[in-house]
Design a protein around this motif. Sequence first.
Motif, PDB file in Angstrom:
ATOM      1  N   TYR A   1       0.838  -1.207   0.000  1.00 53.48           N
ATOM      2  CA  TYR A   1       0.000   0.000   0.000  1.00 53.48           C
ATOM      3  C   TYR A   1       0.872   1.256   0.000  1.00 53.48           C
ATOM      4  O   TYR A   1       0.662   2.172  -0.798  1.00 53.48           O
ATOM      5  N   TYR A   2       1.850   1.255   0.920  1.00 51.16           N
ATOM      6  CA  TYR A   2       2.663   2.458   1.090  1.00 51.16           C
ATOM      7  C   TYR A   2       3.426   2.817  -0.189  1.00 51.16           C
ATOM      8  O   TYR A   2       3.343   3.938  -0.697  1.00 51.16           O
TER       9      TYR A   2
ATOM     10  N   LEU B   1       1.540   3.818  -3.319  1.00 55.06           N
ATOM     11  CA  LEU B   1       1.155   5.234  -3.328  1.00 55.06           C
ATOM     12  C   LEU B   1       2.341   6.134  -3.650  1.00 55.06           C
ATOM     13  O   LEU B   1       2.250   7.023  -4.501  1.00 55.06           O
ATOM     14  N   VAL B   2       3.461   5.896  -2.934  1.00 57.11           N
ATOM     15  CA  VAL B   2       4.558   6.862  -3.029  1.00 57.11           C
ATOM     16  C   VAL B   2       5.563   6.547  -4.126  1.00 57.11           C
ATOM     17  O   VAL B   2       6.199   7.450  -4.662  1.00 57.11           O
TER      18      VAL B   2
ATOM     19  N   ALA C   1      -3.538   9.380  -1.627  1.00 55.39           N
ATOM     20  CA  ALA C   1      -2.293  10.095  -1.371  1.00 55.39           C
ATOM     21  C   ALA C   1      -2.535  11.461  -0.734  1.00 55.39           C
ATOM     22  O   ALA C   1      -1.664  12.007  -0.058  1.00 55.39           O
TER      23      ALA C   1
ATOM     24  N   SER D   1      -3.851  12.549   5.158  1.00 55.94           N
ATOM     25  CA  SER D   1      -2.760  12.668   6.130  1.00 55.94           C
ATOM     26  C   SER D   1      -3.309  12.434   7.525  1.00 55.94           C
ATOM     27  O   SER D   1      -4.514  12.521   7.760  1.00 55.94           O
TER      28      SER D   1
ATOM     29  N   ALA E   1      -4.965   9.117   6.810  1.00 60.35           N
ATOM     30  CA  ALA E   1      -4.068   8.160   6.151  1.00 60.35           C
ATOM     31  C   ALA E   1      -4.317   6.743   6.680  1.00 60.35           C
ATOM     32  O   ALA E   1      -4.260   5.769   5.925  1.00 60.35           O
TER      33      ALA E   1
ATOM     34  N   TYR F   1      -0.988  -0.941  11.464  1.00 64.41           N
ATOM     35  CA  TYR F   1      -0.404  -0.094  10.421  1.00 64.41           C
ATOM     36  C   TYR F   1       0.173   1.183  11.032  1.00 64.41           C
ATOM     37  O   TYR F   1       1.154   1.736  10.495  1.00 64.41           O
TER      38      TYR F   1
ATOM     39  N   ALA G   1       7.879   4.973   6.599  1.00 65.30           N
ATOM     40  CA  ALA G   1       8.158   6.366   6.203  1.00 65.30           C
ATOM     41  C   ALA G   1       9.614   6.709   6.451  1.00 65.30           C
ATOM     42  O   ALA G   1      10.268   7.375   5.629  1.00 65.30           O
TER      43      ALA G   1
ATOM     44  N   ARG H   1      12.271   7.710   3.592  1.00 67.73           N
ATOM     45  CA  ARG H   1      12.997   8.996   3.582  1.00 67.73           C
ATOM     46  C   ARG H   1      14.506   8.767   3.512  1.00 67.73           C
ATOM     47  O   ARG H   1      15.221   9.453   2.814  1.00 67.73           O
TER      48      ARG H   1
ATOM     49  N   PRO I   1      12.184  10.210  -2.953  1.00 67.78           N
ATOM     50  CA  PRO I   1      10.976  10.541  -3.697  1.00 67.78           C
ATOM     51  C   PRO I   1      11.036  10.000  -5.116  1.00 67.78           C
ATOM     52  O   PRO I   1      12.037   9.418  -5.525  1.00 67.78           O
ATOM     53  N   LEU I   2       9.973  10.249  -5.834  1.00 71.23           N
ATOM     54  CA  LEU I   2       9.906   9.801  -7.224  1.00 71.23           C
ATOM     55  C   LEU I   2      11.015  10.444  -8.042  1.00 71.23           C
ATOM     56  O   LEU I   2      11.385  11.599  -7.809  1.00 71.23           O
TER      57      LEU I   2
ATOM     58  N   MET J   1      -0.151  10.621   5.381  1.00 63.34           N
ATOM     59  CA  MET J   1       1.180  10.417   4.846  1.00 63.34           C
ATOM     60  C   MET J   1       1.633  11.594   4.012  1.00 63.34           C
ATOM     61  O   MET J   1       2.508  11.487   3.188  1.00 63.34           O
TER      62      MET J   1
ATOM     63  N   THR K   1       7.570  14.385   0.925  1.00 64.94           N
ATOM     64  CA  THR K   1       8.822  13.886   0.354  1.00 64.94           C
ATOM     65  C   THR K   1       8.610  13.194  -0.985  1.00 64.94           C
ATOM     66  O   THR K   1       9.524  12.682  -1.564  1.00 64.94           O
ATOM     67  N   TRP K   2       7.403  13.174  -1.467  1.00 65.86           N
ATOM     68  CA  TRP K   2       7.172  12.498  -2.742  1.00 65.86           C
ATOM     69  C   TRP K   2       6.056  13.165  -3.496  1.00 65.86           C
ATOM     70  O   TRP K   2       5.270  13.928  -2.955  1.00 65.86           O
TER      71      TRP K   2
END
Lengths: 175, 341
Positions: free
Chosen positions: A51-52, A55-56, A103, A106, A110, A153, A161, A165, A170-171, B1, B5-6
């Motif tokens: 899942y995490y 998304l990222v 996404a 928060s 989230a 979770y 996270a 980091r 990041p992408l 989330m 950072t993304w």
Amino acid sequence: MERLGGFGNGKLMASIIPVLFGLLGVVLTNLPFSVLSGIVPAPMYALMPIYYWCLVRPDLMSPVWAFLIGIAHDMISGEPPGIWAAAFVATYAVIDKQRDAFAGLSGFGAILGFATAALVTCASHYVIYCFYRWQFLPVTNEIKEFAVTSILYIPVVVVLASVHRRFVGPLRSEF
Amino acid sequence: MGNGTWRISRARGRAHLPLAVVGALAVIVILFGKAQSTLFDRARTGLVDWMRPALVATRAPIETMDRWLGSIGSVFWLYQENLRLKEENARLKQWHNTAQVLNERLKRYQLLLNAVPDPALSSVVARVIGRSNHPFLSTMIIDAGKANGVKPGQAVVDQRGMIGRVYLTGEHTSWVILLTDLNSRIPVSIEPNTDQAIMTGDNSPMPLIETLARGVELKADAQVVTSGDGDILPAGLPIGVIVKEGGHYRVALFADQTTAQDVEIVDFKHKPEYPPAVIKQELPVTAAGLAPAATAPLNDRNQVVKPPPPVYVPPGQKPATPVAPAATPAQPAANADPGDQ
């Protein structure tokens, strides 16, 4: 800010971290450890990295990886092959379709977002298993698994996270 | 989330094709797995054999943590627990003496009756290195396999009672299907009347009692043991006690499947005793005192065949003969009550 993703070996490492965490989740779920003396089923740890990073970093957690993590889950858990794989792929499809909505969440939202994904996984797993056995099965344990996965979770996402980091980043620009 | 950072991927369209392909692949795997389960079973046992060292290595710290977490609560009632254990120990000593006396008596009776000895049982002790507690699956992995003589179908017990049976064996690991699993079906016998039934797992902690003969009422706390029917498991392995729940009977298991760490795999070497094949002399015609259709030699299979038992003939009547069918229909008319006409 320099990240491991920017180097040759580091890039490789960064790219395999999400999958490694998925496989680690599979192992954790099937360890000989009974949470609350077996009253509740083992949480779906493998779903959390899927899942995490779906998304990222969907480039690092592709549908193929979700499928393979599901196959590993099936193999180690002893369930009929393909059941968890299909459930994870179904969840991936939902997350992929609603990525903007998920996404944008928060904080507590989230967690609710993940709970929704977990609900999709549990529901898919239940339906597929019922078809597989061609009978209605008790739903109690599925609900328990959904609840315990959603609760756990919260601490796990902190770890994910942090790893993201520090090591993944990041992408990349191509996205 | 939203940690900043993304960024969200905007290239979703590219993922759609693999998603559909992978979804189709998952369905194919399910269907193929249903048709060719042995192929996946072999892969599964191979994978677990390969993972065995890792599972064994992670077992020790996790077991320690499990015990430590479990013992937190017991610290508060240590004194009461100690008293209870002392009392239980005293009672068990009494039962131990009684059991020894009864065991000796049983041996004497068996000797006197020239009874068939109990089936030979040998066992392998193994450790639990993996456990699956999923919504529709209750299994465990133990660190003994074909190399240790473990075979599918063998019973797995802990110090209190039966836990399940082996259903898949690798070279050094085996999968155990627990009694609570949806796929578990065990022929059982319920004491004291030795009522026969099938105990079925439904993923709840207490399996169901099914296919019990109609009208049989079971008492709560009646002991459930394996019946040994079908030569699957040895007879008499303790399983649990009967608990009545609504209109159903369930079994409260003796063994604690969730915390069992060391288990015993019972090898059942008892040779099944099959009834001899039917021969012509044992057919109903012969049993009824009539002459057999063919005169096969009586000792053609080294069997001692007893002659047909004597048939009681009331005074005044002729014994039945094989050539009587023509006369038989006339008899009822002769003996009919005149009042019926």
